[in-house]
Structures are given as C-alpha cells and as structure tokens.
Scaffold this motif. Sequence first.
Motif, short mmCIF file in Angstrom:
data_model
loop_
_atom_site.label_atom_id
_atom_site.label_comp_id
_atom_site.label_asym_id
_atom_site.label_seq_id
_atom_site.Cartn_x
_atom_site.Cartn_y
_atom_site.Cartn_z
N LYS A 206 8.09 16.49 4.13
CA LYS A 206 7.67 16.27 2.74
C LYS A 206 6.91 14.94 2.67
O LYS A 206 5.87 14.82 2.02
N ARG A 207 7.47 13.93 3.39
CA ARG A 207 6.87 12.61 3.36
C ARG A 207 5.43 12.65 3.85
O ARG A 207 4.53 12.06 3.28
N LYS A 208 5.20 13.42 4.95
CA LYS A 208 3.87 13.52 5.52
C LYS A 208 2.91 14.13 4.49
O LYS A 208 1.77 13.67 4.33
N GLU A 209 3.40 15.13 3.75
CA GLU A 209 2.56 15.77 2.72
C GLU A 209 2.14 14.75 1.66
O GLU A 209 0.98 14.69 1.29
N TYR A 210 3.13 13.98 1.20
CA TYR A 210 2.82 12.95 0.20
C TYR A 210 1.80 11.98 0.76
O TYR A 210 0.84 11.60 0.09
N LEU A 211 2.01 11.56 2.00
CA LEU A 211 1.09 10.59 2.60
C LEU A 211 -0.32 11.14 2.66
O LEU A 211 -1.29 10.45 2.35
N ILE A 212 -0.44 12.41 3.04
CA ILE A 212 -1.77 13.01 3.15
C ILE A 212 -2.39 13.18 1.77
O ILE A 212 -3.53 12.78 1.54
N PHE B 129 -4.62 3.54 0.20
CA PHE B 129 -5.66 2.54 0.50
C PHE B 129 -5.98 1.67 -0.72
O PHE B 129 -6.17 0.47 -0.61
N LEU B 130 -6.01 2.36 -1.88
CA LEU B 130 -6.28 1.60 -3.11
C LEU B 130 -5.18 0.57 -3.35
O LEU B 130 -5.45 -0.60 -3.66
N SER B 131 -3.96 1.01 -3.18
CA SER B 131 -2.83 0.11 -3.42
C SER B 131 -2.89 -1.08 -2.48
O SER B 131 -2.65 -2.22 -2.88
N LYS B 132 -3.22 -0.81 -1.24
CA LYS B 132 -3.31 -1.92 -0.29
C LYS B 132 -4.42 -2.88 -0.72
O LYS B 132 -4.25 -4.10 -0.71
N LYS B 133 -5.52 -2.29 -1.15
CA LYS B 133 -6.65 -3.12 -1.56
C LYS B 133 -6.28 -4.00 -2.76
O LYS B 133 -6.62 -5.18 -2.83
N LEU B 134 -5.57 -3.38 -3.71
CA LEU B 134 -5.17 -4.14 -4.90
C LEU B 134 -4.24 -5.28 -4.53
O LEU B 134 -4.30 -6.37 -5.11
N ALA B 135 -3.36 -5.00 -3.59
CA ALA B 135 -2.36 -6.02 -3.24
C ALA B 135 -2.94 -7.11 -2.35
O ALA B 135 -2.36 -8.17 -2.20
N GLY C 172 0.84 -1.20 0.00
CA GLY C 172 0.00 0.00 0.00
C GLY C 172 0.87 1.24 0.00
O GLY C 172 0.57 2.23 -0.67
N LEU C 173 1.93 1.19 0.76
CA LEU C 173 2.80 2.36 0.87
C LEU C 173 3.87 2.40 -0.21
O LEU C 173 4.07 3.42 -0.87
N ALA C 174 4.53 1.25 -0.42
CA ALA C 174 5.67 1.25 -1.34
C ALA C 174 5.28 0.90 -2.77
O ALA C 174 6.04 1.13 -3.70
N GLY C 175 4.07 0.32 -2.95
CA GLY C 175 3.66 -0.09 -4.29
C GLY C 175 4.36 -1.36 -4.74
O GLY C 175 5.12 -1.96 -3.99
N ASP C 176 4.05 -1.75 -5.96
CA ASP C 176 4.68 -2.94 -6.53
C ASP C 176 4.75 -2.76 -8.04
O ASP C 176 3.74 -2.78 -8.73
N ASP D 220 3.21 -5.41 -10.57
CA ASP D 220 1.77 -5.46 -10.78
C ASP D 220 1.21 -4.08 -11.12
O ASP D 220 0.00 -3.89 -11.17
N ASN D 221 2.12 -3.12 -11.30
CA ASN D 221 1.72 -1.75 -11.60
C ASN D 221 0.88 -1.14 -10.47
O ASN D 221 -0.06 -0.39 -10.71
N ILE D 222 1.20 -1.51 -9.23
CA ILE D 222 0.53 -0.90 -8.08
C ILE D 222 1.33 0.34 -7.68
O ILE D 222 2.54 0.23 -7.45
N PRO D 223 0.67 1.50 -7.62
CA PRO D 223 1.43 2.75 -7.51
C PRO D 223 2.11 2.99 -6.16
O PRO D 223 3.29 3.32 -6.12
N GLY D 224 1.39 2.87 -5.05
CA GLY D 224 1.99 3.23 -3.77
C GLY D 224 2.09 4.75 -3.62
O GLY D 224 1.59 5.50 -4.45
#
Length: 887
Positions: free
Chosen positions: A231-237, A244-250, A187-191, A194-198
């Motif tokens: 910066k990281r917090k901004e990206y996360l927000i 959440f989508l990425s986690k769901k996909l994975a 969800g966070l790092a992507g994959d 599988d083209n999961i963004p993260g």
Amino acid sequence: MTDNKKLLLIDGHSVAFRAFYGLHSQLERMKNRNGLHTNALYGFHNMLEVIVDKEKPTHALVAFDAGKTTFRHKYFEEYKGGRSKMPSEFAEQIPYMKDLLKGFGLKSYELPDYEADDIIGTLAREAEEKGFEVVVLTGDRDLTQLASDHVRIDITKKGVKDLKEHTKDSIQEEMGITPEQIVDMKGLAGDASDNIPGVTKIGEKTALKLLHEYGSVENLYEHIDEMKKSKRKEYLIDEKETAFLSKKLATIDRDAPVEISLDELDYDGQDMEALISFYKEMDFNSHLSKLDTTDYMEELAEELTEIDSTFVEEIDASMFKDGMALYTEMLDENYHHSEIICVAWGNKDNVYVADPKTVFQSDAFKNWIEDEAMQKVVYDAKQTYVALNRNELTIKGISFDIMLASYLLTAEDSSSGDLVDVAVKHDYQGVSPDEMVYGKGKKISRPEDESRMHDHLARKVLAINTLSETLDKELKENEQEDLLKKMELPLAMVLAEMEIQGITADAERLEKMKGEFQETLDRVEKQIFKEAGEEFNINSPKQLSVILFEKMGYPVIKKTKTGYSTAQDVLEKLRDQAPIVEYILEYRQISKIQSTYIEGLLKVIDPETSKIHTRYLQTVARTGRLSSVDPNLQNIPIRLEEGRKIRQAFVPREKGWKIYASDYSQIELRILAHISEDEHFIKAFNDDEDIHTTTAMRVFDVDDASKITPNMRRDAKAVNFGIVYGISDYGLSQNLNITRKEAKEYIDTYFERFPGVKTFIDEIIRQAKEQGYVETLFHRRRYLPDINSRNFNLRSFAERTAMNTPIQGSAADILKMAMIEMNKRIKEEKMQATMLLQVHDELIFEVPEAEIEKLEKLVEEVMENTVQLSVPLKVDSSYGDSWYDAK
DNA sequence: AGCGAACTCT
DNA sequence: CATGAGAGTTCGCTT
C-alpha cells in the motif's frame, strides 16, 4: 581554523514570538506607561543579551520575513496555511523591534518573496565558505537543516534564556539522519506546522526507515521499482509529485538573492544612546539602571573634535559682535539662587570664556549686554535674564533661544535643563552632558580641572550658535517663526520680570495656621487610632489598607498595581459603613495642606524680602501651557475652605495695595465654539448665556431655563468638561456616578444637539491621522505618533489629545499674548500695578488702591481684545487685601 | 535616588 | 481589553 570570525544570525520573528509565549503569563503585568505590552520585547532583549555576551560575534544580522507571501506560495498556495492570526498583543510590539535592535547595534534585513530562513541559509553558506564560524539563533526547528561542520543552530527552549544547541553531530545522534536529510524527511512525512502535506500514511518513523535505506527522496524514486508491492508503495507512486513539492517547500533556499555582503555585517557592540532611549520608552528601568555608561561617556568625550576658545582675564569691546551666542553656567537649576560659575560668548570665529568676576567688572561686557541693537542668541532666555539681573545687568536684544525653538518644533520635554538634550535631538554632537563635567546628584561640583569647564562652555556657545541657524530655518518652514519671536521670546522676558518681582507672603500668618492645623491633626489622628485599635502611619497607603481591608474587613473597591486603593473616591464609597474613613479623609486633607502648602511655602519665603519667587517652566507642558515649580503657585488650594485660607498669606507688597485677580470665563468652551463653528454654541456665547444651563436645555430638551435644576446643570457641566478632554462613556459615568448606558445617551444626545462639535472632533482626528500632528490657532504643534497605532490604548489616548490640544493650547496662546500686552501697557501707562502670577486662565496683580479703576479697564480691554474670535472673550475680575479676598 | 500613590490646581 | 486633558509636591517605600 585560520581566523576567528564568527557570524551570528538571528531569526527575528521566530525568536520574538518564542519570547512572547515564554513570558505569556506576564502579559498583563508587562506594559509600559502607555499601555503597550512589552513581554516579547523584554524576552527578546534578554535572549540577545545572553547570546551576544556568550558568542561575542564579530559579525551579526537579524533576518525577518518580508510580507505574507514568498516564492513558495507560487508552488503551493496553502503553504503555511491554517495558521491562526498573530495575537494583537504581539503584533503591537513588532514596530519597536527595530528600536531594540538599534540599541544592540544589530542590523536587520528582509527580502521580498523570501523568508528569514532563506536569508539565514544563504548567509550561513557564504560565511562558512569564507571560513567563519556561524551561530544561528531561532525558535524554529526547521533551521536545523542548516547545521554543518561550522554552522550551529541554537533553538530557544521554553525558559526564555535557555538554548538548545544543535550541531551536525547532535542531529545525527538524536534523529538518526544528517541535517541535509531533514528536508527529505519532510518531503515524505510532511510538516503540519507549515502545512506541508507529505505522502499519505508516511510519518516520521516510516520516513526515517526509508531514508536509512535510500538516503534521499530522489534516490528513493530512482529505485522505487525495486520496492516490493505494498500500500505504501502505491501511495509513494501516486504522490510522487507531492513528495518532491514537499521537499522543495521544506528546503531552505541557500542561494537567495541576498544583497548584503558579509563585510557589512561586522558587529561593533551596543549603541548606548539608542539602547537608553529604548529602555526609557519601554520603562525597562532595571535594565536602565544597571547599564554601565562610563565607557560610553568616555567614548563620547573622545569623539569630540577639538575646538578653539580663549579663556580671557581682560575684556575689551573688540570681543563682542552682533549675533553672538551667550551662556551663563550655574550648577543648580534654580537660577534665582544659584551662582553663575562661568560665562562664555562668541560665534564661529571666536569663543571667549571668562570668570564671572572678570565679566561683571567689565564695562565692555555691560555695554554689549544692555545694547538692544547687539543681538544675542541664547539657550533659555529667561534663565539668562534672571542670572544677569542678579548681577545688576539687564540683558536686551535676545533674538533667539534654542531651548524655546526646540520646544516649538518638537513639543518634547527639554526640562532636564541640559543643553545637550536639545543639541542631540537636532543631530548636533559637539557638546557633552553636564553630568560628565560636573557629576550628578549630591556630588555636583566644579571640576578640579577648570579647563574642562571652559571647554564645556565653549562647546555650548558653539552649539547655540550653530543650532540657532538650523532651528530658525525649521521654524520658518513650519510657519512658527512668529510663535517664537512674537510670543515665546517676549513672554520669557515678561515671566522673568514676574519671577524676579515675586509675590509677598505673610509668614506669620502661615505660622499661626500651622499651629491650628497641627491641633486638628493631633485630634483626628487620635480618633483614627482609637477606631483602628492601634497606631500606624496614616500617610502610608500600604499600612492604611492593612487596617481597612484586612483588620477591619471593609470591602475592596479598587486595586492599584501594588495593592488596595485607598484613594479619595474609594474612601468616599466606604463613608457610610466605616466611621473611620471620615477621619481619614479629614486627616489626608489637612496633612496635605500642612506639609505641602504651609511647611512647603514657609521654606521658600525669602527671609529678607518676605517674597516667594516661583519659576515658570516654559517648555514642559505639551499643550503650550506654563507650569510652575519651586514652589508651584498654580495649585494653591481654593475648592475647600480650609485650604483656601492659605491664600490669606499671599498679600500685596505695600500696605494699602490690593491683590487683583482677573480670569477668563469659560475660555476653553469659547475656543471650542470658535474652532467648531457650532451655531448653537456661538449663539449662546454671543447672547451671553450661562453655557452649562444652555447645554442642559439642549441635552435634556427643556425649553425654559427656569426649568433647569441644579443637578441638570451639574450634569451638563460635566459633559462639557468631558467634551473638552475627549470623552468616553465610561469616564463620564464614573464622574457623574451614573451607568455607562446613561452616560452614552448623554453623549449621543449632546452630539446630536451640537452637531458642529461632533464634526470638529471627527475632523480634527482625521487631520491628525493624515498629517501626524495637530495645531493650535497660532500654529503651536503637537505631534501624535500613536494616532494610527494598532494598540487601542495608545490610539485612543492620541485621539483625545488631538481634540484637547487645539483647545487647551489655543487658550494658552491667548493668555500668553495677553500677558505680553499687559506688561507693555502697564509700562506705557507708567503704572505701579505689577503682574505677579499666571494660573492658566487667570492673571494675578498687586495694585495701589488709586490705580484699581485704571487697572480694571486695562485688564479687560487687553484680555478681551488681544485676540478676536467668533465669540466674545469675557473676563471676571475681583480684588481684596489678600489673594483669598480677591474672590 | 527613584517610583507609585495620593493630593492640589486649571 | 480599558476607559477624560494638562501640570507639581509630598510621602512612604524600595533600590
């Protein structure tokens, strides 16, 4: 653990794909005889073998992805986007996976809209809840999220058979997170795969850190306000939704609507029959030979339900009824020499088994056999006829032959001669292979326990009886009843008579030739050794290629699978620069004549009668042609004079008689003209023109036949042949020694000038693709399972078969009908002339001098008029004191 | 015993 | 990319 249930779940596609790349270096080497790549199947097979053997699962399933899209695409269209297309070498192997799995006795399952992962996840959960141990075999790391106390994930490593086992603990240790947290990680790092963004700028390291702190994506966002500004917090927000989508996909759906219950997955081992046929199909010969079939055989024997039969020592008329099946058992396939060891007959009410001694002394048996009105059904009418004939019985009233019927229905090889093959092919299981009762190879013999043989024969009789009914129905559905009852069955009787008659051979003549050829061989051999500077075995292509290409250094023109080619066409190209090859070619030619034709024929001449009795195989050639064995009398040399002399040894049975030969002129091209309705072809034959000259005139655009040179005619002839066989520009160029471009021009012009032929070819292929088979003029069928294959080689081969079979097969049909008619007419006319041989488009007779004119008229009348086509059929005849002189 | 290469025919 | 239909026998060589 209260019980020992173990479920093996296999991620079919990913494991096969890993196998494909694991053996990628072997790709070009691993093909079956049809050119199908087999490396993925081979690798997959080996993995299955290893894991099944190691895990000994009580339950198992192979899961596959269904189709291209899944529920995940609803949320994210680009899911698994950017993947390159599956290589065709892999794709072509997929359809055969099901045969492989069937062989292993493994069920497979797929679910629309879901991936194999979801099926596996769901079943693994269910199984674990019910107390199973679960092992998952996959090539995909994504599945590690399923690991738990009783679920282990085995991932294929680069080596094909090596597996890496992932347990809950090992994952914890290696990754520093629990299996459940793997989806949070994605969800966070992507994959990428599988083209999961993260989330932007978050990779595995960062994700790991965050997960150690917050545990899950959900918890992270609940406490996101506590995170200090960065910066990281901004990206996360900003990318909360994406996370959440990425986690769901994975996340593997562990509650997919899988409609197969665990009870259905119980595993009970390999399906030997399916496995054997898979190995054969793939040419996995090493697997085939190491297969231990004894258990399987015993199992089969136990499966047979008991049947009733009576072993009789006295025979009376009450034991015979109309429509009974009859079987005569012999241990050697050559029924001209092999003794009958047991006889059985009967129907569903009664089956009788008896010793030949008993049977052949019985008048009741003789009356039944020779009564035309009492119909008999058999397996192999010709064999039965000959076997009984050798015991002074002439069987009449054979109404059905399950071997011939099966051949017409499937055109598959039933040449092993074992009835069990036909039975099994038509889903009849009540009979065992001969091998089980008599053994195999050199050890074939009567079983010590005679009752085993009696039971075996009784089963055959029942099989013949049962199958004759089902096959008869199937023939009617295919409009093939006449083909059996008016063509193949009557022909079997005619062939039996021809085989029994045999052709007289002059052994002294052959012996004399043998001496002469031996002198030539010795002389040529010396010259070869002199040129080579050493002695070696000229008959060994391996030794010969060492001499030619290594020692003498001549250029390699073509390679075979095993080394350098030393085939005729290769040697001919070396002729000018290598004096030795001239001798080699001569040696090859003569030694073939010597070993196959002189020594070979001498071995099969009956010393009592001086006759040779070939056997025609009626169910081997897929086009409907006959073949000839023991010996093959359909390939006696004719092209080169030295070999042609062999024919001098084939002579009439009486002094003063002649050998008479009649052959159809251009029958295949005439059939092509008829089927294609090409107006130019039809006109040429109706006007009795030389077809190759006419072809040359049209293709080379010449208006006068006298301007056609022999070379032009030769080229046109090669093109005509090519058309019949299903041409390619490459093939024709090889044949005529011209460039591929020139060959293509020939073919294009040909189709332009004979548009009917082009239309026929296109149409027959279209038809084959649509209905899956092609037919001859008389409804003989040939199925073409590869006609829609994605494999170019398989498909091309099927397309050529589609055009050739109606032509070659219709010619075979016509010959067969002509033979039946000739046999009938010769009898009606009470002639002494005898039909001896058939060689695809010609018939060979022996005839008293006084009957020659009569035979000439009869043969022409019969052969030219048995079938009416839109072009005339033409017969050329000749005769002489030997087959050689009938030219 | 079984396979591949080479040869024979239509 | 590989490349013309249908057959059978013999030999050498490997299992």
